[in-house]
Scaffold this motif. Structure first.
Motif, PDB file in Angstrom:
ATOM      1  N   SER A 156      -4.492  11.409  -4.860  1.00  0.00           N
ATOM      2  CA  SER A 156      -4.779  10.118  -5.489  1.00  0.00           C
ATOM      3  C   SER A 156      -3.947   9.001  -4.879  1.00  0.00           C
ATOM      4  N   GLY A 157      -2.771   9.333  -4.321  1.00  0.00           N
ATOM      5  CA  GLY A 157      -1.934   8.303  -3.692  1.00  0.00           C
ATOM      6  C   GLY A 157      -2.655   7.594  -2.571  1.00  0.00           C
ATOM      7  N   TRP A 158      -3.389   8.378  -1.771  1.00  0.00           N
ATOM      8  CA  TRP A 158      -4.142   7.779  -0.672  1.00  0.00           C
ATOM      9  C   TRP A 158      -5.178   6.801  -1.196  1.00  0.00           C
ATOM     10  N   VAL A 194       2.318   1.601  -3.520  1.00  0.00           N
ATOM     11  CA  VAL A 194       1.305   2.102  -4.453  1.00  0.00           C
ATOM     12  C   VAL A 194       1.008   3.569  -4.162  1.00  0.00           C
ATOM     13  N   GLY A 195       0.843   3.898  -2.889  1.00  0.00           N
ATOM     14  CA  GLY A 195       0.433   5.243  -2.521  1.00  0.00           C
ATOM     15  C   GLY A 195       1.501   6.283  -2.852  1.00  0.00           C
ATOM     16  N   LEU A 196       2.776   5.945  -2.618  1.00  0.00           N
ATOM     17  CA  LEU A 196       3.826   6.945  -2.771  1.00  0.00           C
ATOM     18  C   LEU A 196       4.418   6.967  -4.169  1.00  0.00           C
ATOM     19  N   VAL A 223      -1.228  -1.175  -8.237  1.00  0.00           N
ATOM     20  CA  VAL A 223      -1.898  -2.298  -7.589  1.00  0.00           C
ATOM     21  C   VAL A 223      -1.596  -3.594  -8.336  1.00  0.00           C
ATOM     22  N   PRO A 232       0.549   5.732  -7.833  1.00  0.00           N
ATOM     23  CA  PRO A 232      -0.876   5.822  -7.490  1.00  0.00           C
ATOM     24  C   PRO A 232      -1.767   5.612  -8.709  1.00  0.00           C
ATOM     25  N   ALA A 252       0.839  -1.202   0.000  1.00  0.00           N
ATOM     26  CA  ALA A 252       0.000   0.000   0.000  1.00  0.00           C
ATOM     27  C   ALA A 252       0.874   1.252   0.000  1.00  0.00           C
ATOM     28  N   TRP A 304      -6.909   1.173  -1.922  1.00  0.00           N
ATOM     29  CA  TRP A 304      -7.256  -0.019  -2.720  1.00  0.00           C
ATOM     30  C   TRP A 304      -6.297  -1.158  -2.417  1.00  0.00           C
ATOM     31  N   GLN A 305      -5.017  -0.830  -2.358  1.00  0.00           N
ATOM     32  CA  GLN A 305      -4.029  -1.884  -2.096  1.00  0.00           C
ATOM     33  C   GLN A 305      -4.236  -2.468  -0.695  1.00  0.00           C
ATOM     34  N   LEU A 306      -4.635  -1.609   0.257  1.00  0.00           N
ATOM     35  CA  LEU A 306      -4.913  -2.117   1.614  1.00  0.00           C
ATOM     36  C   LEU A 306      -6.102  -3.073   1.597  1.00  0.00           C
ATOM     37  N   TRP A 325      -5.347   5.100  -4.036  1.00  0.00           N
ATOM     38  CA  TRP A 325      -4.825   3.828  -4.554  1.00  0.00           C
ATOM     39  C   TRP A 325      -4.165   3.009  -3.460  1.00  0.00           C
ATOM     40  N   GLY A 326      -3.568   3.705  -2.480  1.00  0.00           N
ATOM     41  CA  GLY A 326      -3.035   2.976  -1.326  1.00  0.00           C
ATOM     42  C   GLY A 326      -4.148   2.251  -0.585  1.00  0.00           C
TER      43      GLY A 326
END
Lengths: 436, 428
Positions: free
Chosen positions: B289-291, A18-20, A28, A23, A15, B296-298, B293-294
């Motif tokens: 947007s990073g949050w 992906v986030g940093l 993913v 995105p 996560a 989603w990954q979570l 998609w993060g």
């Protein structure tokens, strides 16, 4: 197959990635693809579970309260090393509650082509047979991301015998037995018919036992000593019907009865009597016949290990028929049953003359200390009613015992802790009075 | 390990009689160990799953054939490109032959943009529009100077698009006479109308045509500019392909839709979100947007965690348990019955009887005669200080009057017994 916590942790760390950094959907997807590749690699490099060969050794018989060690040998015939989490599953009562998870799980590594042994320690909490369930093996890959999992069935049975806690009473009862036998200086004359020896008179001896003919032949007064009869036949009958299922304290009545039966059998076999066992409710549950003294107790505990109270009304007529068949000549029949009014009056009393006519009968019953506790209850109204109900029950038991005694039956009614010595004492008393 | 046989020879030595469990032959090298694995083979897997596979196949075949043979005839209703019975390709083609351009739009925004003094807006299904879309259409059409044709709008739609008009009743679709002086209707003559019927109390200039029981199934309302108007029909029947050549249907449809050189054919669709509310943003729009998609990954990680925790290490092992019935349960139940029935007499008698049975041996009375009053009392009076009548009433008296008397009786019996015990301890 199975995945591990490491995979889940990596997915969570993904996560951040992906986030940093990425995105987008692509991020993913990349994380998922990397994880999937790791899982597939792990699955490919984990040793297969199916070709493993498993074999058991170890204890087959223990007494309740002891621990059994059962070894499981795992042979890895493949070309990949086996890194495994193994669960050796047994029924829940094989361990004390709460410890089964740690006791049944093992981690081990078996290099390719070798074998390793792991040891499962069982501490059964109940009597009876414990049969091994399945052995489940989770074979981890080198990355620790995924595992192959499979089960094997490797049969093994550990028989848990009755604990025989009353054996602590055995030495004192054996000492009493030796006194009866005339082997010690304190002669306690038995009423048996078997002549033992002549010895010099000691003040205190029964004058009726002076042998005048022998006295005339020698200068001192001689007395005859007798020894109680040996080689009598004793048949212990366990009633495994519904009355034996009630719990007294923490164990069913049957367990206390088994303990008492074991002490009696141990004592009687040392006294030179032959002991047989019959467990009966509506059919024969266990039967031990014609064992030698050395073989008797192991046979008894093995027969008792699997006895469970049955929730059926006992068939007294069938029980008496079984007893008569197993005891052709005069015997001591020890009947371990309940003293509840209805089953005794409707079942046992009508057929009791058949037994008392040919045999000496002793009825032993497990009393419930809870009744005494209730009978002492005072203070408020509920307690008084409890006391009244308990007194009523005790009176009924006493009446039942009196009715049995009127048929010439010896009745022993004692709580679980004192029933074995009480039964042993009743046996010694019968022996001393020559009624066997 | 269990006890050693030598140390305690009188104990059974468990190891002496092992009840040989069924154990496999030792699998040494060279001997083939029996396969103990419980994993199913491919053949077993096939045998196990083929039933489900067959069922799935049957379901698929059935669903496909149902879709093929039973698809609805109302497919493409009022679509100007559909040649089906309920399509409207015939009208559209006739209009184009008469020089009217037909534009098909599916979004409210397009429909609103296309309104104008020289265009006709046909809304085929106003009931599919939500309140916001209706508002947009109303605003665009009201003062455009063009014509708006609404087909069978329900109460909500018609009251928004034409304030003051109401849909009140329904009737069957039938061959109806115009019964009004609307030029289009007069020229067309009889037509298939009916369906929804409208009321227009106090709407100026409204023309009611094709009435059923006095309520019109066609209504024309001029707008405030006097240039444009709105026509409401209670049923789409006159526009359907298969009805077009009946009676005056074709004439009516062509006159209603062909009054302007341009026709906007609006087919509302559920996926239309062209009329958004631009000022509204939800929480996710405010996050970088990073949050998102993060997160989603979570969520993926949560699924992986669930998979990790869901896999058991082997099956749950069950075991038959012995019954747990307390031996004293019957007695406890009897105590509760006494309590519920307030069986004071019975309880008192049980307590007295037990006390008498315990006292008898203390004062030298045979247990079998313990329940005979005269013998026991005679023996007792010698040993207790209490007067004889009191002892008699305690041991043989009437049942206690109330609950407290019962409690007192129990205590008195205890006291009597204790005094005798004391006497026994003191005297010998």
């Amino acid at each position: 197959m199975a995945i591990t916590g490491r995979t889940a942790a990596l997915a969570a760390l993904g996560a951040l990635l992906v986030g940093l950094l990425m995105p987008r959907w692509l991020g993913v997807l990349v994380v998922a693809a990397v994880l999937l590749a790791g899982i597939l690699l792990d699955l490919a490099l984990a040793a297969a579970v199916r070709p493993l060969r498993l074999d058991r050794t170890g204890d087959t018989t223990i007494r309740l309260g002891e621990q059994a060690t059962v070894n499981l040998t795992i042979t890895n015939p493949g070309r990949l090393p086996l890194r495994a989490l193994v669960r050796d599953a047994w029924p829940p009562s094989s361990w004390a509650p709460g410890t089964e998870v740690t006791a049944s799980r093992h981690r081990l590594t078996v290099p390719a082509g070798e074998r390793r042994r792991l040891t499962t320690v069982l501490r059964p909490t109940r009597r009876g047979e414990r049969q091994a369930h399945t052995v489940t093996i989770r074979s981890l890959g080198p990355l620790g991301l995924a595992a192959r999992q499979g089960s094997h069935r490797v049969p093994w049975t550990v028989r848990v015998l009755p604990p025989f806690t009353s054996r602590k009473h055995l030495p004192s009862r054996l000492a009493r037995l030796r006194e009866l036998d005339g082997r010690t200086s304190m002669l306690l004359r038995g009423q048996g018919t078997e002549f033992d020896s002549l010895r010099e008179y000691i003040p205190g001896d029964d004058t009726r036992s002076i042998d005048w003919r022998a006295t005339a032949r020698r200068s001192a007064v001689a007395v005859r000593t007798w020894r109680p009869e040996r080689d009598r036949h004793i048949l212990i009958v366990l009633d495994t019907g519904r009355t034996s299922a009630g719990r007294v304290g923490d164990a069913p009545r049957l367990d206390a009865a088994l303990d008492a039966a074991l002490l009696l059998a141990a004592l009687a076999s040392r006294a030179g009597d032959r002991v047989d066992l019959l467990a009966y409710d509506r059919r024969v549950r266990a039967s031990v016949q014609g064992r030698t003294a050395a073989d008797l107790l192991p046979s008894l505990v093995n027969a008792m290990a699997r006895l469970e109270p049955q929730l059926v009304e006992s068939d007294a007529r069938g029980l008496v028929a079984g007893v008569l068949q197993r005891a052709p000549r005069r015997s001591l029949v020890v009947l371990l049953t309940g003293l509840d009014a209805a089953p005794v009056e409707e079942g046992l009393l009508p057929v009791l003359p058949l037994l008392t006519h040919r045999h000496e009968v002793l009825v032993a019953s497990v009393a419930d200390p809870r009744l005494d506790e209730m009978a002492r209850a005072r203070g408020n109204l509920d307690a008084i009613y409890e006391a009244a109900a308990a007194e009523q029950s005790r009176t009924e038991r006493r009446h039942t015992a009196q009715r049995l005694a009127r048929h010439g039956v010896t009745v022993v009614d004692a709580p679980p802790a004192t029933l074995p010595p009480a039964l042993a004492d009743a046996y010694l008393a019968l022996k001393a009075s020559g009624r066997l | 390990m269990s006890s050693t046989p030598g140390a305690a020879p009188q104990h059974p030595a468990p190891q002496q009689a092992p009840p040989g469990p069924a154990r496999p032959a030792p699998g040494g090298p060279g001997t083939a160990a029996p396969d103990t694995s419980l994993a199913p083979t491919v053949r077993q897997l096939w045998a196990r799953s083929r039933g489900i596979l067959v069922a799935l196949l049957i379901l698929l075949v059935f669903g496909f054939s149902y879709a093929v043979f039973r698809s609805g005839e109302h497919h493409g209703q009022l679509d100007p490109r559909s040649p089906d019975r309920y399509g409207s390709r015939a009208v559209a083609q006739l209009l184009e032959d008469h020089g009217v351009t037909v534009d098909v739009v599916t979004t409210t925004a397009d429909a609103a943009a296309a309104t104008g003094p020289d265009s006709t807006l046909l809304v085929t299904d106003p009931d599919m529009l939500d309140r916001r879309q209706l508002g947009v259409i109303h605003q665009a059409a009201a003062d455009s100077g063009g014509r708006t044709v609404l087909i069978a709008p329900g109460p909500t739609a018609v009251s928004t698009l034409l304030p003051g008009v109401d849909a009140t009743a329904t009737a069957g679709v039938d061959d109806l006479a115009p019964a009004c002086d609307l030029p289009e209707a007069r020229r067309a003559g009889d037509a298939h109308l009916g369906g929804l019927l409208y009321r227009h109390p106090g709407v100026p200039g409204a023309t009611s045509c094709y009435p059923v029981q006095g309520l019109p199934s066609l209504l024309r309302v001029p707008d405030t500019t006097g240039q444009g108007d709105t026509v409401v029909l209670g049923t789409p029947d006159p526009f359907h392909n298969h009805r077009l050549d009946d009676e005056g249907n074709a004439s009516l449809a062509l006159q209603l839709l062909g009054s302007r050189p341009h026709l906007v054919w609006y087919l509302p669709s559920l996926s239309d979100d062209s009329v958004g509310e631009p000022e509204r943003q939800d929480f996710s729009d405010l996050l970088p947007s990073g949050w998102r998609w993060g997160a989603w990954q979570l969520a993926v990680a949560a699924v992986v965690t669930a998979l990790w925790r869901a896999r058991r290490l082997g099956p749950v092992v069950t075991e038959p348990l012995p019954v747990a019935v307390r031996a004293a349960e019957a007695t406890e139940g009897r105590a509760r019955l006494y309590r519920r029935a307030n069986a004071r007499a019975r309880a008192a008698e049980a307590l007295r009887q037990a006390t008498r049975a315990r006292l008898a041996p203390l004062v030298g009375v045979e247990p079998s005669r313990a329940q005979e009053p005269d013998i026991l009392l005679a023996a007792l009076t010698a040993h207790v200080e209490a007067p004889a009548p009191q002892v008699r009433s305690l041991l043989y008296g009437p049942a206690p009057e109330d609950d407290s008397a019962l409690v007192r009786l129990a205590d008195d019996l205890d006291a009597l017994e204790a005094s005798l015990h004391d006497w026994q301890v003191r005297s010998p």
